[in-house]
Design an enzyme around this catalytic site. Structure first.
Site, PDB file in Angstrom:
ATOM      1  N   VAL A   1       0.662  -1.240   0.096  1.00 51.07           N
ATOM      2  CA  VAL A   1       0.050   0.072   0.002  1.00 51.07           C
ATOM      3  C   VAL A   1       0.872   1.296   0.077  1.00 51.07           C
ATOM      4  CG1 VAL A   1      -1.789   1.454   1.468  1.00 51.07           C
ATOM      5  CG2 VAL A   1      -1.943  -1.196   1.113  1.00 51.07           C
ATOM      6  N   CYS A   2       1.914   1.133   0.871  1.00 54.53           N
ATOM      7  CA  CYS A   2       2.781   2.413   1.000  1.00 54.53           C
ATOM      8  C   CYS A   2       3.344   2.727  -0.498  1.00 54.53           C
ATOM      9  CB  CYS A   2       3.696   2.198   1.937  1.00 54.53           C
ATOM     10  SG  CYS A   2       3.129   2.028   3.590  1.00 54.53           S
ATOM     11  N   GLY A   3       3.869   1.708  -1.138  1.00 50.72           N
ATOM     12  CA  GLY A   3       4.555   1.745  -2.474  1.00 50.72           C
ATOM     13  C   GLY A   3       3.683   2.450  -3.284  1.00 50.72           C
TER      14      GLY A   3
END
Length: 184
Positions: free
Chosen positions: A60-62
């Site tokens: 998700v962060c990527g």
């Protein structure tokens, strides 16, 4: 509680506590590369987007940081600077930014771990990471907008763009009001 439910509970619930609009944004100086530092006040006079995220390399962060990288041009139309912040170290950020071809600073809220996230009310003590939280700070250093997303959900960029547009409109209205009161 099963392990699956515990994981879901831990990573989908967001706790309140993020600093709200009208609050002075806490000052900070964090490492932006292994040998450079960045201070929030360096950007006084322009809007700043602070994107707190749990960790480099997570799916998700990527995706979230890649989306913001694609949106840089739109953020810059509002003269806004984008800054990513997580508890990862500067070397990890450097590798992540290079791998994802990111063109904005990632700051290491590494030591003392999560101190800036704590100052903004978005550190998850139980998990040792920050919330997935967004702040738009105005040119005077006041928080104009904040949002905390569940950890497993990419908040996208619409809220940021709406906040920047609102901030721009607010500035235009203030300029008009000053011009009207200055007129003879």
């Amino acid at each position: 509680m099963s392990a699956d439910n515990h994981y879901t509970d831990m990573y989908t619930k967001s706790r309140p506590g993020a600093l709200s609009a009208g609050t002075q944004a806490p000052e900070f100086t964090l490492r932006s590369t292994p040998d450079q530092w960045l201070t929030l006040s360096e950007f006084r006079g322009q809007p700043v987007i602070l994107a707190f995220y749990p960790a480099d390399w997570s799916p998700v962060c990527g995706d979230q940081m890649a989306l913001y990288n694609e949106m840089l041009g739109e953020f810059q139309e509002y003269q806004a600077e984008l800054i990513g912040i997580s508890v990862d170290g500067a070397w990890c950020h450097a590798a992540f930014a290079q791998h994802r071809k990111l063109h904005f600073p990632l700051l290491a809220d590494f030591e003392p771990k999560g101190q800036v996230a704590r100052d903004y009310g978005v550190y998850r003590d139980k998990d040792g990471v920050s919330e997935r939280a967004l702040f738009v700070v105005d040119a005077d250093g006041l928080i104009h907008w904040s949002y905390v997303s569940p950890l497993g959900v990419n908040p996208g960029a619409n809220g940021i763009l709406s906040a920047l547009e609102d901030l721009q409109n607010k500035g235009a209205n203030q300029s008009e009001a000053k011009a009207t009161t200055a007129a003879p």
